[in-house]
Design a protein around this motif. Structure first.
Motif, PDB file in Angstrom:
ATOM      1  N   PHE A 209      -9.790  85.440  -1.602  1.00 25.00           N
ATOM      2  CA  PHE A 209     -10.491  84.338  -0.957  1.00 25.00           C
ATOM      3  C   PHE A 209      -9.527  83.493  -0.115  1.00 25.00           C
ATOM      4  N   THR A 210      -9.997  83.040   1.039  1.00 29.98           N
ATOM      5  CA  THR A 210      -9.171  82.213   1.914  1.00 29.98           C
ATOM      6  C   THR A 210      -8.933  80.853   1.264  1.00 29.98           C
ATOM      7  N   TRP A 211      -7.952  80.129   1.799  1.00 24.82           N
ATOM      8  CA  TRP A 211      -7.688  78.805   1.206  1.00 24.82           C
ATOM      9  C   TRP A 211      -8.865  77.875   1.443  1.00 24.82           C
ATOM     10  N   GLN A 212      -9.559  78.025   2.576  1.00 22.28           N
ATOM     11  CA  GLN A 212     -10.726  77.175   2.828  1.00 22.28           C
ATOM     12  C   GLN A 212     -11.838  77.444   1.814  1.00 22.28           C
ATOM     13  N   GLU A 213     -12.030  78.714   1.461  1.00 23.57           N
ATOM     14  CA  GLU A 213     -13.056  79.072   0.481  1.00 23.57           C
ATOM     15  C   GLU A 213     -12.703  78.529  -0.900  1.00 23.57           C
ATOM     16  N   ARG A 214     -11.435  78.575  -1.241  1.00 21.36           N
ATOM     17  CA  ARG A 214     -11.015  78.033  -2.541  1.00 21.36           C
ATOM     18  C   ARG A 214     -11.133  76.508  -2.564  1.00 21.36           C
ATOM     19  N   ALA A 215     -10.872  75.878  -1.415  1.00 21.95           N
ATOM     20  CA  ALA A 215     -11.074  74.428  -1.332  1.00 21.95           C
ATOM     21  C   ALA A 215     -12.540  74.083  -1.549  1.00 21.95           C
ATOM     22  N   GLN A 216     -13.437  74.896  -0.999  1.00 26.02           N
ATOM     23  CA  GLN A 216     -14.872  74.685  -1.218  1.00 26.02           C
ATOM     24  C   GLN A 216     -15.212  74.770  -2.701  1.00 26.02           C
ATOM     25  N   MET A 217     -14.653  75.789  -3.389  1.00 29.04           N
ATOM     26  CA  MET A 217     -14.920  75.945  -4.822  1.00 29.04           C
ATOM     27  C   MET A 217     -14.453  74.721  -5.601  1.00 29.04           C
ATOM     28  N   LEU A 218     -13.263  74.232  -5.279  1.00 27.52           N
ATOM     29  CA  LEU A 218     -12.712  73.072  -5.989  1.00 27.52           C
ATOM     30  C   LEU A 218     -13.592  71.844  -5.781  1.00 27.52           C
TER      31      LEU A 218
ATOM     32  N   ALA B  81     -21.707  91.564 -13.977  1.00 28.30           N
ATOM     33  CA  ALA B  81     -20.293  91.657 -14.329  1.00 28.30           C
ATOM     34  C   ALA B  81     -19.709  90.287 -14.657  1.00 28.30           C
ATOM     35  N   LEU B  82     -20.219  89.247 -13.997  1.00 31.38           N
ATOM     36  CA  LEU B  82     -19.712  87.895 -14.236  1.00 31.38           C
ATOM     37  C   LEU B  82     -20.356  87.224 -15.443  1.00 31.38           C
ATOM     38  N   ALA B  83     -21.465  87.773 -15.925  1.00 32.11           N
ATOM     39  CA  ALA B  83     -22.214  87.117 -17.006  1.00 32.11           C
ATOM     40  C   ALA B  83     -21.343  86.799 -18.227  1.00 32.11           C
ATOM     41  N   PRO B  84     -20.487  87.739 -18.709  1.00 31.40           N
ATOM     42  CA  PRO B  84     -19.663  87.387 -19.879  1.00 31.40           C
ATOM     43  C   PRO B  84     -18.691  86.243 -19.617  1.00 31.40           C
ATOM     44  N   TRP B  85     -18.398  85.986 -18.345  1.00 24.63           N
ATOM     45  CA  TRP B  85     -17.444  84.942 -17.998  1.00 24.63           C
ATOM     46  C   TRP B  85     -18.124  83.619 -17.668  1.00 24.63           C
ATOM     47  N   ALA B  86     -19.440  83.606 -17.718  1.00 18.09           N
ATOM     48  CA  ALA B  86     -20.200  82.409 -17.323  1.00 18.09           C
ATOM     49  C   ALA B  86     -19.731  81.142 -18.042  1.00 18.09           C
ATOM     50  N   PRO B  87     -19.422  81.191 -19.359  1.00 20.41           N
ATOM     51  CA  PRO B  87     -18.977  79.950 -20.026  1.00 20.41           C
ATOM     52  C   PRO B  87     -17.627  79.435 -19.514  1.00 20.41           C
ATOM     53  N   HIS B  88     -16.898  80.268 -18.783  1.00 21.38           N
ATOM     54  CA  HIS B  88     -15.545  79.899 -18.352  1.00 21.38           C
ATOM     55  C   HIS B  88     -15.463  79.588 -16.859  1.00 21.38           C
ATOM     56  N   ILE B  89     -16.574  79.692 -16.138  1.00 24.79           N
ATOM     57  CA  ILE B  89     -16.561  79.506 -14.693  1.00 24.79           C
ATOM     58  C   ILE B  89     -17.524  78.385 -14.324  1.00 24.79           C
ATOM     59  N   PRO B  90     -17.100  77.426 -13.520  1.00 24.17           N
ATOM     60  CA  PRO B  90     -18.051  76.397 -13.075  1.00 24.17           C
ATOM     61  C   PRO B  90     -19.269  77.035 -12.407  1.00 24.17           C
ATOM     62  N   ALA B  91     -20.407  76.434 -12.600  1.00 28.39           N
ATOM     63  CA  ALA B  91     -21.641  76.989 -12.033  1.00 28.39           C
ATOM     64  C   ALA B  91     -21.527  77.162 -10.526  1.00 28.39           C
ATOM     65  N   ALA B  92     -20.875  76.198  -9.854  1.00 31.47           N
ATOM     66  CA  ALA B  92     -20.734  76.286  -8.403  1.00 31.47           C
ATOM     67  C   ALA B  92     -19.878  77.486  -8.002  1.00 31.47           C
ATOM     68  N   THR B  93     -18.825  77.772  -8.772  1.00 37.62           N
ATOM     69  CA  THR B  93     -17.992  78.937  -8.484  1.00 37.62           C
ATOM     70  C   THR B  93     -18.774  80.222  -8.669  1.00 37.62           C
ATOM     71  N   ARG B  94     -19.519  80.300  -9.754  1.00 39.24           N
ATOM     72  CA  ARG B  94     -20.295  81.509 -10.007  1.00 39.24           C
ATOM     73  C   ARG B  94     -21.309  81.745  -8.893  1.00 39.24           C
TER      74      ARG B  94
END
Length: 357
Positions: A49-58, A153-166
């Motif tokens: 992911f680009t730095w701009q995309e990661r900034a959006q996630m944050l 594939a992401l479902a098992p990680w759902a408790p560890h990932i912010p909803a916006a990131t998912r």
């Protein structure tokens, strides 16, 4: 309270461990400055992911009032820790008031956390690791999804990932970047599996050729993963019965059909440098020997792609500064160092101007 608390990471992607550190930074300081590493480079399975995309996630992971206290600074990989640390200090100084009281937020996870010791003038706000969450495992699940959908594939990680990131990751899976990253992820996984039974991780030796002529540099476009479609220097692995020099000439001829005789290349040789940063290649530990040939004002040799190169082309030297995100591995940095051109300064000031104070 600190004037600013600094959080450094790659955030590929943002997960709850990152979010806990960010919240601590916001709790301890008036301003949180997040330095997003591995910026300005081509997408890879390690840095998809680009730095701009990661900034959006944050930003999306924070409530609106806290977003106003967040500043995101992009930072490239220099493959040189003292140089990188100085670039971070300069970027943070631009983003904070003069004589600001600064702190660094982080935890010592493994050898990759050594950067926390690179800022002796900043206080360290040390936090324990927030569970066993790891961005590498998330990327492997996400990019390794085959029969299952990315969402599954992401479902098992759902408790560890912010909803916006998912939500962001699920949307990204519908772009053209996602299948290309999956292809490269599978190639690299198979590559590493092929030597997984070795008693020690192998160290690979490669060669690269940098030819300059009439202010132009000879580049190839890679035909295969890793780095399919990216610009690179002609080069490759050293054959068992070749010297480094012989391997350099062979790879140059195979990938560019450069017609120059060996004697002319010997006359044009200006430098040989070793590039051995442990993280310079995703294929594993790869040490390359880069040969710099300056042909001055000779007639431009005719070239065409061959072997592992889909295309070969002479590129004007002044164009290279804007091509960082189009290069494979650290080849953009190799060119800059061999030509005596320092990497363009990190556009932290530009990034700051685009962010709400």
């Amino acid at each position: 309270m600190y004037d600013a608390a600094v959080l450094i990471g790659r955030f590929q992607p943002v997960h709850n461990g990152h979010l806990a550190l960010l919240r601590e930074a916001l709790a301890q300081a008036r301003q949180a400055v997040v330095v997003v590493g591995s910026a300005f480079q081509a997408r890879t399975p390690k840095n998809p992911f680009t730095w701009q995309e990661r900034a959006q996630m944050l930003r999306a992971a924070l409530p609106e009032p806290e977003r106003a206290r967040l500043t995101v600074l992009p930072m490239r990989d220099y493959y040189d820790e003292p140089r990188w640390a100085e670039a971070v200090r300069q970027a943070v100084a631009q983003a904070t008031p003069a004589r600001a009281r600064l702190a660094l937020v982080g935890h010592f996870k493994d050898s990759s956390s050594g950067y926390l010791r690179a800022f002796p003038g900043w206080d360290l706000i040390r936090m324990e690791r927030q569970g066993a969450i790891d961005a590498t495992a998330i990327r492997d699940a996400y990019l390794g999804a085959s029969a299952s959908t990315p969402e599954a594939a992401l479902a098992p990680w759902a408790p560890h990932i912010p909803a916006a990131t998912r939500a962001w990751l699920e949307q990204f899976a519908h772009t053209a970047h996602y299948p290309a990253l999956q292809e490269e992820w599978r190639m690299l996984r198979a590559y590493r599996d092929s030597w997984a039974c070795a008693p020690y991780p192998p160290v690979f030796v490669t060669v690269d050729a940098l030819l300059r002529c009439q202010g132009r540099v000879l580049l190839i476009r890679r035909a295969h993963a890793p780095g399919k479609g990216l610009w690179a220097l002609p080069g490759g692995f050293v054959e068992p019965h070749d010297t480094l020099w012989q391997s350099c000439l062979r790879e140059l001829a195979e990938e560019t059909h450069c017609p120059l005789p060996e004697e002319r290349l010997r006359q044009a040789l200006r430098a040989v440098r070793v590039f051995d940063h442990p993280e310079r290649s995703q294929r594993g530990r790869v040490i390359t020997h880069a040969y710099f040939f300056d042909l001055d004002n000779d007639a431009l040799p005719e070239v065409r792609g061959g072997d592992d190169a889909a295309h070969a082309q002479w590129v004007a030297q002044e164009q290279l500064a804007g091509m960082e995100d189009q290069f494979h591995d650290d080849h953009w940095h190799i060119i800059g160092q061999l030509l005596g051109q320092p990497a363009a300064s990190t556009p932290a000031a530009d990034a700051l101007q685009r962010q709400t104070p």
